[in-house]
Write a protein that holds these residues in place. Structure first.
Motif, PDB file in Angstrom:
ATOM      1  N   GLU A  51      44.596  29.224  46.181  1.00 30.21           N
ATOM      2  CA  GLU A  51      43.503  30.129  45.847  1.00 30.21           C
ATOM      3  C   GLU A  51      43.757  31.506  46.435  1.00 30.21           C
ATOM      4  O   GLU A  51      44.488  31.656  47.409  1.00 30.21           O
ATOM      5  CB  GLU A  51      42.157  29.572  46.328  1.00 30.21           C
ATOM      6  CG  GLU A  51      42.035  29.443  47.825  1.00 30.21           C
ATOM      7  CD  GLU A  51      40.693  28.843  48.246  1.00 30.21           C
ATOM      8  OE1 GLU A  51      40.115  28.041  47.490  1.00 30.21           O
ATOM      9  OE2 GLU A  51      40.237  29.184  49.339  1.00 30.21           O
ATOM     10  N   MET A  54      39.495  37.238  44.547  1.00 32.08           N
ATOM     11  CA  MET A  54      39.531  37.845  43.210  1.00 32.08           C
ATOM     12  C   MET A  54      40.222  39.200  43.249  1.00 32.08           C
ATOM     13  O   MET A  54      40.980  39.533  42.336  1.00 32.08           O
ATOM     14  CB  MET A  54      38.113  37.981  42.652  1.00 32.08           C
ATOM     15  CG  MET A  54      37.470  36.647  42.299  1.00 32.08           C
ATOM     16  SD  MET A  54      38.132  35.939  40.802  1.00 32.08           S
ATOM     17  CE  MET A  54      37.347  36.996  39.599  1.00 32.08           C
ATOM     18  N   SER A  69      37.503  39.518  36.295  1.00 26.80           N
ATOM     19  CA  SER A  69      36.347  38.612  36.185  1.00 26.80           C
ATOM     20  C   SER A  69      36.347  37.913  34.827  1.00 26.80           C
ATOM     21  O   SER A  69      36.081  36.710  34.738  1.00 26.80           O
ATOM     22  CB  SER A  69      35.040  39.381  36.374  1.00 26.80           C
ATOM     23  OG  SER A  69      34.913  39.796  37.712  1.00 26.80           O
ATOM     24  N   ALA A  72      39.114  35.339  34.916  1.00 32.02           N
ATOM     25  CA  ALA A  72      38.685  34.158  35.673  1.00 32.02           C
ATOM     26  C   ALA A  72      37.764  33.293  34.822  1.00 32.02           C
ATOM     27  O   ALA A  72      37.869  32.059  34.839  1.00 32.02           O
ATOM     28  CB  ALA A  72      37.997  34.581  36.967  1.00 32.02           C
ATOM     29  N   GLU A  76      38.426  29.477  33.873  1.00 32.43           N
ATOM     30  CA  GLU A  76      37.424  28.448  34.208  1.00 32.43           C
ATOM     31  C   GLU A  76      37.040  27.639  32.973  1.00 32.43           C
ATOM     32  O   GLU A  76      36.988  26.408  33.027  1.00 32.43           O
ATOM     33  CB  GLU A  76      36.173  29.096  34.797  1.00 32.43           C
ATOM     34  CG  GLU A  76      36.297  29.439  36.252  1.00 32.43           C
ATOM     35  CD  GLU A  76      34.993  29.951  36.819  1.00 32.43           C
ATOM     36  OE1 GLU A  76      34.525  29.340  37.800  1.00 32.43           O
ATOM     37  OE2 GLU A  76      34.445  30.936  36.286  1.00 32.43           O
ATOM     38  N   ALA A  81      41.242  26.951  36.333  1.00 37.12           N
ATOM     39  CA  ALA A  81      40.924  27.541  37.632  1.00 37.12           C
ATOM     40  C   ALA A  81      39.422  27.446  37.841  1.00 37.12           C
ATOM     41  O   ALA A  81      38.671  27.160  36.903  1.00 37.12           O
ATOM     42  CB  ALA A  81      41.381  28.999  37.699  1.00 37.12           C
ATOM     43  N   GLU A  82      39.013  27.678  39.074  1.00 37.45           N
ATOM     44  CA  GLU A  82      37.581  27.689  39.379  1.00 37.45           C
ATOM     45  C   GLU A  82      37.302  28.721  40.452  1.00 37.45           C
ATOM     46  O   GLU A  82      38.125  28.959  41.332  1.00 37.45           O
ATOM     47  CB  GLU A  82      37.103  26.305  39.809  1.00 37.45           C
ATOM     48  CG  GLU A  82      37.877  25.725  40.975  1.00 37.45           C
ATOM     49  CD  GLU A  82      37.626  24.242  41.182  1.00 37.45           C
ATOM     50  OE1 GLU A  82      37.010  23.611  40.309  1.00 37.45           O
ATOM     51  OE2 GLU A  82      38.069  23.739  42.214  1.00 37.45           O
ATOM     52  N   ARG A  83      36.145  29.345  40.324  1.00 37.12           N
ATOM     53  CA  ARG A  83      35.714  30.323  41.321  1.00 37.12           C
ATOM     54  C   ARG A  83      34.935  29.612  42.414  1.00 37.12           C
ATOM     55  O   ARG A  83      34.212  28.656  42.152  1.00 37.12           O
ATOM     56  CB  ARG A  83      34.822  31.388  40.695  1.00 37.12           C
ATOM     57  CG  ARG A  83      35.596  32.428  39.924  1.00 37.12           C
ATOM     58  CD  ARG A  83      34.684  33.475  39.388  1.00 37.12           C
ATOM     59  NE  ARG A  83      34.474  33.222  37.966  1.00 37.12           N
ATOM     60  CZ  ARG A  83      34.202  34.154  37.071  1.00 37.12           C
ATOM     61  NH1 ARG A  83      34.061  35.396  37.435  1.00 37.12           N
ATOM     62  NH2 ARG A  83      34.052  33.842  35.814  1.00 37.12           N
ATOM     63  N   LEU A  95      39.419  32.617  43.593  1.00 33.43           N
ATOM     64  CA  LEU A  95      39.798  31.903  42.384  1.00 33.43           C
ATOM     65  C   LEU A  95      40.825  30.871  42.807  1.00 33.43           C
ATOM     66  O   LEU A  95      41.813  31.206  43.464  1.00 33.43           O
ATOM     67  CB  LEU A  95      40.389  32.864  41.341  1.00 33.43           C
ATOM     68  CG  LEU A  95      40.686  32.274  39.969  1.00 33.43           C
ATOM     69  CD1 LEU A  95      39.393  31.801  39.292  1.00 33.43           C
ATOM     70  CD2 LEU A  95      41.393  33.292  39.094  1.00 33.43           C
TER      71      LEU A  95
END
Length: 142
Positions: A51, A54, A69, A72, A76, A81-83, A95
């Motif tokens: 990770e 951002m 953004s 991302a 997602e 990926a995941e925030r 991220l």
């Protein structure tokens, strides 16, 4: 000298544009990834814990904050990926790459590398002597 710099810069931009186009087409066709998405996944996969903040992703991929953004969000939605928020600072957004993201990045990497090598081989063999020379210089060992 300024004119020579301008000519070299123009050729470098031309080379960059040609190579980027080839890479984008190959990644889209073979991996359903955009070039920025692929590069973000590569940076995430290479990070020690999978990770990055951002802002780090934005800097590494060459994007501004609003564009990263959106990137991302696409990653997602695709499950790549995941925030998440930083435990010590709720304002810090990270991220992180998922297992699916790692798999997709690993499958896309050989396509990226082969396409990059092919595009540079083609440029090095160009009838444009300056472009060919520039490409050969770029490929010299560091």
């Amino acid at each position: 000298m300024a004119h020579a710099d301008s000519d070299r810069w123009t050729r470098l931009i031309m080379l960059h544009s040609r190579v980027e186009q080839r890479l984008a087409e190959a990644l889209h066709r073979d991996s359903a990834l955009g070039l920025s998405e692929f590069r973000a996944l590569c940076h995430l996969a290479a990070s020690s814990d999978g990770e990055l903040r951002m802002q780090e992703v934005a800097d590494l991929v060459g994007l501004n904050q609003s564009t990263v953004s959106r990137l991302a969000g696409r990653l997602e939605r695709a499950g790549l990926a995941e925030r998440c928020h930083c435990a010590g600072d709720r304002r810090g957004v990270y991220l992180g790459i998922t297992d699916t993201g790692r798999e997709r990045q690993a499958r896309a990497l050989p396509v990226y590398e082969a396409t990059l090598s092919g595009a540079l081989d083609e440029a090095a063999a160009s009838t444009d002597r300056e472009l060919a020379a520039l490409t050969r210089r770029l490929r010299l060992p560091t």
